[in-house]
Design an enzyme around this catalytic site. Structure first.
Site, PDB file in Angstrom:
ATOM      1  N   SER A  94       0.731  -1.270  -0.040  1.00 43.16           N
ATOM      2  CA  SER A  94       0.196   0.052  -0.150  1.00 43.16           C
ATOM      3  C   SER A  94       0.836   1.270   0.057  1.00 43.16           C
ATOM      4  O   SER A  94       0.277   2.421  -0.006  1.00 43.16           O
ATOM      5  CB  SER A  94      -1.074   0.072   1.290  1.00 43.16           C
ATOM      6  OG  SER A  94      -0.123  -0.028   2.365  1.00 43.16           O
ATOM      7  N   LYS A 111      -6.693   3.220   8.628  1.00 46.47           N
ATOM      8  CA  LYS A 111      -5.930   4.314   7.781  1.00 46.47           C
ATOM      9  C   LYS A 111      -6.728   5.609   7.785  1.00 46.47           C
ATOM     10  O   LYS A 111      -6.009   6.482   8.136  1.00 46.47           O
ATOM     11  CB  LYS A 111      -5.690   3.899   6.525  1.00 46.47           C
ATOM     12  CG  LYS A 111      -4.557   2.572   6.300  1.00 46.47           C
ATOM     13  CD  LYS A 111      -4.509   2.248   4.865  1.00 46.47           C
ATOM     14  CE  LYS A 111      -3.435   0.771   4.965  1.00 46.47           C
ATOM     15  NZ  LYS A 111      -3.363   0.558   3.617  1.00 46.47           N
TER      16      LYS A 111
END
Length: 789
Positions: A682, A725
């Site tokens: 990511s 996140k």
């Protein structure tokens, strides 16, 4: 022993060619008379051809059926036949007297029997101090070993010359054949004597040990017989007095087991064990093992249930009361229990609550237990490496006990508790088995209705229990075990949610722990928010509870010091008071100026303890186009950096980058917190943005964070952990978050208030990332001119 008439024979009168009798097993030594059964045709022929009864006896190296000269030891014994009788099946029984150690120098004939040439071995006992000492040592040991050798043999041996005495002793004691062959082949009489002396000492010590063991066993047997007789007499006396019958332990167990509704299969095993126990002596070590086992059987809650009829509305109210927010998690818990209510036990998967520490996984299990009227059994699995911790230890081992599940069910005294499998992701494995594999059987609704603990060795029904598991990291759970469970993710809480949780749940708890009332300390909302931002960095609220607890403990000290006076009042806490009670501030938001320079970008990372910001920094230095990566990056992150650099250089013209920029420069990419290992796909978008910012000279916006996997074709692929996140970005004060477009559905899990306060940009390609992340070129020029001025 030796025949005196044989000792007087002159060896020079014997022929140099004599028949050779090969011994398949056994060894004949000089000075010894030993019986043998001779059955092979060649061996019988050698006996027939013996010269006045004289022949050579040689031992085979290995027991072969038809020995060749090479199969025999080179040292043999000159022997004479003393007795000869007919044996079974044509065999001959003979007694051979060993006379002299000889060397076999050749074999002129091998048919119909072996015939060999020989020379006597010169064995002269030296007249030295060592030799005389050896004679004395042998004599003393022979006299001490009279019980091993026998008194008549001792008398005969002591009358022999030293060399012959050694061979006679070697024949008299029980020794392995290989050792006897070594003695036969040892020509040095002193070396032979030393080895025989050592073996004689061992034989005497072994006999002494055997006698000692025999005496101890005999004494123990007499004691047991005496105790048995005394107990029988005591039993007869008690019966005469009307106090007799079986012992109290067994009687008590009979009553307890009789009052327990055992399944037929278990009752049969219990009856058999009681019958065996009746036959055991009270002093038998098996008695205590059998009694302990029956105690466990009597303690188990066979068919005993406490669960009430499930009221879904009451369950929802209980979950709302114990947990703020988490509406999706609560809904899935209600659905799970509704399925169990309608379909019966074992029809729904096991609940797996995944999330960082402090988000309320364990308390959800307690809320389920309270709402359903069940007992809660917590089984801590962190660090368990032995499957016997779950399956139990067999009763054959000392200190054996049932597994943790059976122990927990016994403590709960009910067959249908809520069993909380805590930290299931931290199970280990090793030489003692794989606990995760053992859990597969325990959690399987097709098998756990007949779960057999190794200690109990009878089936127990675990299908009525409600299993709830907790974990921090889903990836650490083995795949087959993960597939058995229904996963509920609890990513964490927003700042607003933490404020409400602190007001409704944490403050009453910490006040009670400090011996105060919640109203004895008055926090402003700003103070709690400042405590969250400046003294905690977590997805849950565990550290926040500790921080608030410090303030209440300070209030408790204040109240204790002023006891008996009217000076104690409510403690008011505002933002400026926090450092007085909590010490200096621990965490600070990154200054916006940190990303004013090109080559710095903020990424979003998932960790087992919640989401976090991940800074990626890049810089150029003189070189030849090398890419340097530091910060303990894993292989996947290194590949993301190389792919990002390739894409940037491949599209240099579109990005306004000089294609020859790396001919005289290297690029160094560093991810701070170098002591922490990092990996995952990511960070690809962040790597790309960092390099594009560095090489175009355009800084990244101060208020943007991003996540996503990047490809060489410029596509942005979806990643996991979106809720964690996004909450991390909000917690750190970000205003814009760049996410892959295919992660749009994951935003539904993010609290609505957080979504309203963030500008979420969904992208499919890299150029969209740059448009949303980089400062406009005109603004960059203004910043540079301002810095130059």
């Amino acid at each position: 022993m030796a025949d005196p008439r044989i000792d007087e024979v002159n060896l020079d009168d014997l022929p140099q060619h004599l028949p050779v009798l090969a011994l398949r097993r056994g060894v004949l030594l000089p000075g010894a008379a030993s019986p043998f059964l001779v059955g092979r045709a060649r061996s019988r022929s050698a006996l027939e051809a013996a010269h006045e009864g004289w022949l050579i006896v040689a031992s085979q190296r290995e027991p072969v059926a038809s020995p060749a000269p090479s199969d025999l030891l080179s040292t043999g014994v000159l022997a004479r036949v003393r007795e000869r009788k007919q044996g079974p099946n044509g065999a001959v029984r003979v007694v051979l007297q060993g006379v002299k150690r000889v060397n076999l120098t050749g074999f002129p004939s091998v048919q119909p029997h072996l015939e060999g040439t020989w020379t006597p071995v010169e064995e002269i006992w030296p007249d030295t101090v060592e030799a005389r000492g050896m004679v004395s040592a042998l004599r003393a040991e022979v006299e001490a070993s009279a019980e091993v050798l026998g008194a008549p043999l001792v008398t005969v041996v002591l009358s022999m010359p030293p060399a012959l005495q050694v061979d006679a002793l070697a024949s008299a004691i029980e020794v392995p054949q290989e050792w006897a062959k070594e003695i036969l082949s040892t020509h040095d009489p002193l070396a032979r004597a030393e080895r025989v002396l050592v073996q004689l000492v061992k034989a005497r010590e072994a006999l002494a040990a055997r006698d000692s063991i025999k005496e101890r066993v005999s004494n123990a047997t007499r004691d047991q017989q005496r105790e048995f007789l005394l107990r029988q007499q005591l039993k007869a006396i008690q019966e005469e007095l009307g106090e007799g019958g079986e012992d109290d332990d067994l009687s008590r167990l009979r009553d307890r087991l009789g009052a327990t509704d055992l399944p037929d299969e278990v009752q049969e095993v219990v009856d058999r064990e009681i019958r065996r126990l009746e036959r055991l002596s009270a002093a038998s070590p098996e008695r205590s093992v059998a009694i302990d086992w029956l105690e466990w059987i009597a303690d188990m809650p066979w068919g005993r249930q406490t669960a009430v009829d499930l009221d879904l509305k009451a369950l929802e109210e209980a979950l709302d009361k114990s947990h703020y927010g988490l509406s999706d998690v609560k809904q899935q818990v209600v659905e799970h229990l509704a399925v169990r209510k309608l379909a019966g036990s074992g029809r729904a998967d096991v609940l797996l609550l995944v999330g960082p520490p402090g988000v309320g996984k364990t308390s959800i299990g307690q809320a389920i237990a309270d709402a359903t009227g069940r007992k809660l059994v917590r089984v801590a699995l962190g660090g368990v490496r032995d499957e016997s911790e779950l399956r139990g230890h067999r009763r054959t081992y000392i200190g054996a006990r049932p597994g943790r599940l059976v122990e927990g069910v016994r403590r709960a005294s009910t067959a249908d508790p809520v069993i909380l499998l805590d930290e299931v992701d931290k199970l280990g494995s090793g030489m003692w088995g794989d606990p995760a594999s053992a859990l597969l059987e325990i959690l399987d609704p097709e098998q756990n209705d007949h779960f057999v603990d190794r200690y109990l060795e009878v089936p127990f029904d675990l299908s009525k229990a409600l299993f709830v598991a907790t974990a921090n990291d889903l990836a650490s759970i083995p795949g087959p075990l993960r597939d058995r469970m229904q996963k509920l993710e609890i990513a964490g809480y927003s700042q607003r949610e933490k404020l409400v949780i602190a007001r409704e749940h944490l403050l009453p708890t910490v006040a009670r722990n400090a011996g105060l009332q919640a109203g004895d300390v008055q926090f402003t909302d700003a103070a709690i928010e400042a405590a969250i931002a400046g003294w905690t960095r977590e997805a849950g609220v565990r550290e926040l509870q500790r921080v608030l607890g410090k303030v209440y403990r300070a209030a408790a000290v204040r109240r204790a010091r002023a006891a008996g006076t009217d000076e104690v009042g409510v403690l008011h806490v505002d933002v400026e008071d926090l450092s007085v009670y909590l010490g200096k501030r621990r965490f600070f938001d990154e200054e916006p100026e940190v990303t004013k320079a090109p080559g710095i970008a903020r990424g979003l990372a998932w960790t087992p303890v919640g989401g976090d910001l991940l800074y990626v920094e890049a810089s150029t230095l003189p070189g030849r186009g090398q890419l340097v990566l530091t910060g303990q990056l894993g292989d996947v992150m290194k590949e993301s950096a190389r792919a990002a650099l390739t894409y940037v250089l491949a599209h240099s013209e579109a990005l306004g980058i000089d294609p020859t920029v790396l001919e005289s420069q290297d690029i160094h990419i560093h991810v701070p917190a170098g002591a922490v290992p990092k990996d995952g796909p990511s960070a690809g978008v962040t790597m790309f943005t960092t390099l594009a910012s560095l090489l175009t000279g355009r800084p990244v916006r101060d208020d943007v964070a991003m996540t996503g996997e990047a490809t060489l074709r410029g596509r942005v692929l979806p990643v996991g952990g979106i809720k964690s996140k996004v909450l991390a970005a909000h917690r750190h004060g970000m205003k814009r978050v760049i996410l892959p477009k295919r992660n749009a559905t994951d935003l539904e899990d993010v609290p609505e208030q957080v979504r309203r306060e963030l500008d979420v940009v969904l992208v499919e390609r890299m150029d969209e990332v740059l448009a949303a992340a980089l400062v406009e070129a005109s603004a960059t020029a203004e910043v540079r001119s301002h810095q130059a001025a």
